[in-house]
Design a protein around this motif. Sequence first.
Motif, PDB file in Angstrom:
ATOM      1  N   GLU A 101       0.840  -1.194   0.000  1.00  0.00           N
ATOM      2  CA  GLU A 101       0.000   0.000   0.000  1.00  0.00           C
ATOM      3  C   GLU A 101       0.878   1.249   0.000  1.00  0.00           C
ATOM      4  O   GLU A 101       0.814   2.053  -0.920  1.00  0.00           O
ATOM      5  N   ASN A 102       1.727   1.363   1.031  1.00  0.00           N
ATOM      6  CA  ASN A 102       2.650   2.506   1.047  1.00  0.00           C
ATOM      7  C   ASN A 102       3.974   2.193   1.747  1.00  0.00           C
ATOM      8  O   ASN A 102       4.780   3.098   1.959  1.00  0.00           O
ATOM      9  N   VAL A 103       4.229   0.922   2.104  1.00  0.00           N
ATOM     10  CA  VAL A 103       5.464   0.545   2.790  1.00  0.00           C
ATOM     11  C   VAL A 103       6.220  -0.490   1.966  1.00  0.00           C
ATOM     12  O   VAL A 103       5.656  -1.515   1.562  1.00  0.00           O
ATOM     13  N   ALA A 104       7.499  -0.206   1.693  1.00  0.00           N
ATOM     14  CA  ALA A 104       8.361  -1.101   0.918  1.00  0.00           C
ATOM     15  C   ALA A 104       9.655  -1.331   1.698  1.00  0.00           C
ATOM     16  O   ALA A 104       9.840  -0.836   2.821  1.00  0.00           O
ATOM     17  N   PHE A 105      10.587  -2.105   1.095  1.00  0.00           N
ATOM     18  CA  PHE A 105      11.877  -2.403   1.709  1.00  0.00           C
ATOM     19  C   PHE A 105      12.979  -1.758   0.873  1.00  0.00           C
ATOM     20  O   PHE A 105      12.872  -1.640  -0.354  1.00  0.00           O
ATOM     21  N   ALA A 106      14.063  -1.359   1.533  1.00  0.00           N
ATOM     22  CA  ALA A 106      15.186  -0.731   0.837  1.00  0.00           C
ATOM     23  C   ALA A 106      16.502  -1.088   1.521  1.00  0.00           C
ATOM     24  O   ALA A 106      16.528  -1.494   2.691  1.00  0.00           O
ATOM     25  N   TYR A 107      17.580  -0.897   0.750  1.00  0.00           N
ATOM     26  CA  TYR A 107      18.946  -1.169   1.216  1.00  0.00           C
ATOM     27  C   TYR A 107      19.777   0.051   0.862  1.00  0.00           C
ATOM     28  O   TYR A 107      19.783   0.488  -0.296  1.00  0.00           O
ATOM     29  N   TYR A 108      20.475   0.623   1.862  1.00  0.00           N
ATOM     30  CA  TYR A 108      21.287   1.802   1.539  1.00  0.00           C
ATOM     31  C   TYR A 108      22.584   1.812   2.324  1.00  0.00           C
ATOM     32  O   TYR A 108      22.730   1.142   3.354  1.00  0.00           O
ATOM     33  N   SER A 109      23.534   2.611   1.822  1.00  0.00           N
ATOM     34  CA  SER A 109      24.879   2.715   2.386  1.00  0.00           C
ATOM     35  C   SER A 109      25.015   4.040   3.130  1.00  0.00           C
ATOM     36  O   SER A 109      24.537   5.075   2.664  1.00  0.00           O
ATOM     37  N   TYR A 110      25.727   4.012   4.273  1.00  0.00           N
ATOM     38  CA  TYR A 110      25.952   5.240   5.023  1.00  0.00           C
ATOM     39  C   TYR A 110      27.312   5.190   5.708  1.00  0.00           C
ATOM     40  O   TYR A 110      27.976   4.140   5.753  1.00  0.00           O
ATOM     41  N   GLN A 111      27.730   6.323   6.240  1.00  0.00           N
ATOM     42  CA  GLN A 111      29.018   6.444   6.917  1.00  0.00           C
ATOM     43  C   GLN A 111      28.790   6.893   8.356  1.00  0.00           C
ATOM     44  O   GLN A 111      27.944   7.753   8.629  1.00  0.00           O
ATOM     45  N   ARG A 112      29.575   6.301   9.273  1.00  0.00           N
ATOM     46  CA  ARG A 112      29.524   6.737  10.667  1.00  0.00           C
ATOM     47  C   ARG A 112      30.935   6.742  11.227  1.00  0.00           C
ATOM     48  O   ARG A 112      31.583   5.694  11.271  1.00  0.00           O
ATOM     49  N   ASP A 113      31.423   7.906  11.633  1.00  0.00           N
ATOM     50  CA  ASP A 113      32.758   8.048  12.222  1.00  0.00           C
ATOM     51  C   ASP A 113      33.841   7.435  11.338  1.00  0.00           C
ATOM     52  O   ASP A 113      34.743   6.735  11.823  1.00  0.00           O
ATOM     53  N   GLY A 114      33.735   7.676  10.039  1.00  0.00           N
ATOM     54  CA  GLY A 114      34.753   7.200   9.117  1.00  0.00           C
ATOM     55  C   GLY A 114      34.638   5.744   8.732  1.00  0.00           C
ATOM     56  O   GLY A 114      35.487   5.224   8.004  1.00  0.00           O
ATOM     57  N   THR A 115      33.602   5.059   9.204  1.00  0.00           N
ATOM     58  CA  THR A 115      33.375   3.654   8.867  1.00  0.00           C
ATOM     59  C   THR A 115      32.111   3.553   8.027  1.00  0.00           C
ATOM     60  O   THR A 115      31.130   4.272   8.278  1.00  0.00           O
ATOM     61  N   TYR A 116      32.130   2.640   7.045  1.00  0.00           N
ATOM     62  CA  TYR A 116      31.013   2.519   6.107  1.00  0.00           C
ATOM     63  C   TYR A 116      30.174   1.282   6.430  1.00  0.00           C
ATOM     64  O   TYR A 116      30.700   0.213   6.753  1.00  0.00           O
ATOM     65  N   PHE A 117      28.870   1.455   6.338  1.00  0.00           N
ATOM     66  CA  PHE A 117      27.928   0.373   6.615  1.00  0.00           C
ATOM     67  C   PHE A 117      26.797   0.405   5.596  1.00  0.00           C
ATOM     68  O   PHE A 117      26.606   1.388   4.873  1.00  0.00           O
ATOM     69  N   GLN A 118      26.017  -0.681   5.589  1.00  0.00           N
ATOM     70  CA  GLN A 118      24.739  -0.739   4.898  1.00  0.00           C
ATOM     71  C   GLN A 118      23.669  -1.183   5.891  1.00  0.00           C
ATOM     72  O   GLN A 118      23.985  -1.825   6.895  1.00  0.00           O
ATOM     73  N   ARG A 119      22.439  -0.830   5.578  1.00  0.00           N
ATOM     74  CA  ARG A 119      21.324  -1.310   6.406  1.00  0.00           C
ATOM     75  C   ARG A 119      20.126  -1.636   5.522  1.00  0.00           C
ATOM     76  O   ARG A 119      19.960  -1.092   4.430  1.00  0.00           O
ATOM     77  N   VAL A 120      19.289  -2.542   6.034  1.00  0.00           N
ATOM     78  CA  VAL A 120      18.023  -2.910   5.396  1.00  0.00           C
ATOM     79  C   VAL A 120      16.916  -2.263   6.208  1.00  0.00           C
ATOM     80  O   VAL A 120      16.872  -2.406   7.438  1.00  0.00           O
ATOM     81  N   ILE A 121      16.020  -1.558   5.534  1.00  0.00           N
ATOM     82  CA  ILE A 121      14.994  -0.779   6.226  1.00  0.00           C
ATOM     83  C   ILE A 121      13.646  -0.945   5.545  1.00  0.00           C
ATOM     84  O   ILE A 121      13.541  -1.482   4.438  1.00  0.00           O
TER      85      ILE A 121
END
Length: 361
Positions: free
Chosen positions: A112-132
């Motif tokens: 209806e209006n909610v989907a899933f996504a995967y994105y990359s981000y940086q925190r304190d010079g370290t890189y991560f991805q998350r599923v949301i």
Amino acid sequence: MFQRIQLLFMMVIVLLLSACANEEDMDPTDEKEELVARTKEDVSTPKVIAENLQEPWEIAFVGERIFVSERTGNIVAIREDKVQRKPVRLNKNLSNQPEAGLLGIVFPKDFENVAFAYYSYQRDGTYFQRVITIEETEKEWAESEILLDHIPGGQFHQGGRLKIGPDEKLYVTTGDATNPALSQDLDSLAGKILRMNVDGTIPDDNPFSNSYVYSYGHRNPQGLAWDSNGRLFASEHGANAHDEINQIKAGANYGWPIIQGSEEKDGMISPVTHSGEETWAPSGMDFFYDSFYFASLRGEGVRKYDPETERVNLVISEVGRIRDVDITEAGIYVITNNTDGRGVPSDMDDRLLFFEWNPES
């Protein structure tokens, strides 16, 4: 008389042997070119569905709408002749590392209006991805819930494909984050295919106790598709060519960085096919009838893998790098990927293209 018969007999034998030798010594590139030419006739010239896309990554169909994720942080919706771009408001700033950004998106059947996504981000010079999960409003999409966090990121190899399988589980591909040893580490989420419930919990029947890991030993898998028998296959970037198509089995080790291509080792699974010294750089993949179709970046096209014949044929070319592919009864949808700094974009790139099946094919 006898000598003439004997001579004739020897000439026949020589001709037969020559014919067999010619068949065995046939240049395989000639056969490949013939197959490519014949397969290209299966589809028409492309129709432009949308253009001026910004580093597109994933195609997703929902009813009559087509959604395309852009690594720059937007989701584009296409319906008939209308194109609408909405920003995705995320709780972390997108990483600007190569191959990073807003990557995979996938929609539940009851969307209806909610989907899933995967994105990359940086925190304190370290890189991560998350599923949301992301929620759509009139003007934007917004991050609403974290399902899985701290997937390692790196200079390259961020993974990023999301798919909902026939078992209604969410599957996620992750790269080795430019740290190959992580692929063999079952305590790391890097270099894996992950499997989770759509609420973010770990399925009880996952192969490793209390772990999202479904398979491991991957370098940078970017395509997932299931065949008509429910078997999962994945496309994967190799090192120095040797790009792979793997049949994925629960708990299996696919060897990176210990083996690749045709190499073998006890306890590790070799691919069902690979590119050898050629480079495909395979990305998104789909299954249609009896074959898999996968996008190629450096290989610039869409390739078709037939599991029965084990042949890989080029079916679409001359549009540059292709990031994702989606097959329907009407034809093939692809998104080009020429604006990410690695391609040669035209004035209207990137584009969502449609190739109709030819009636005679």
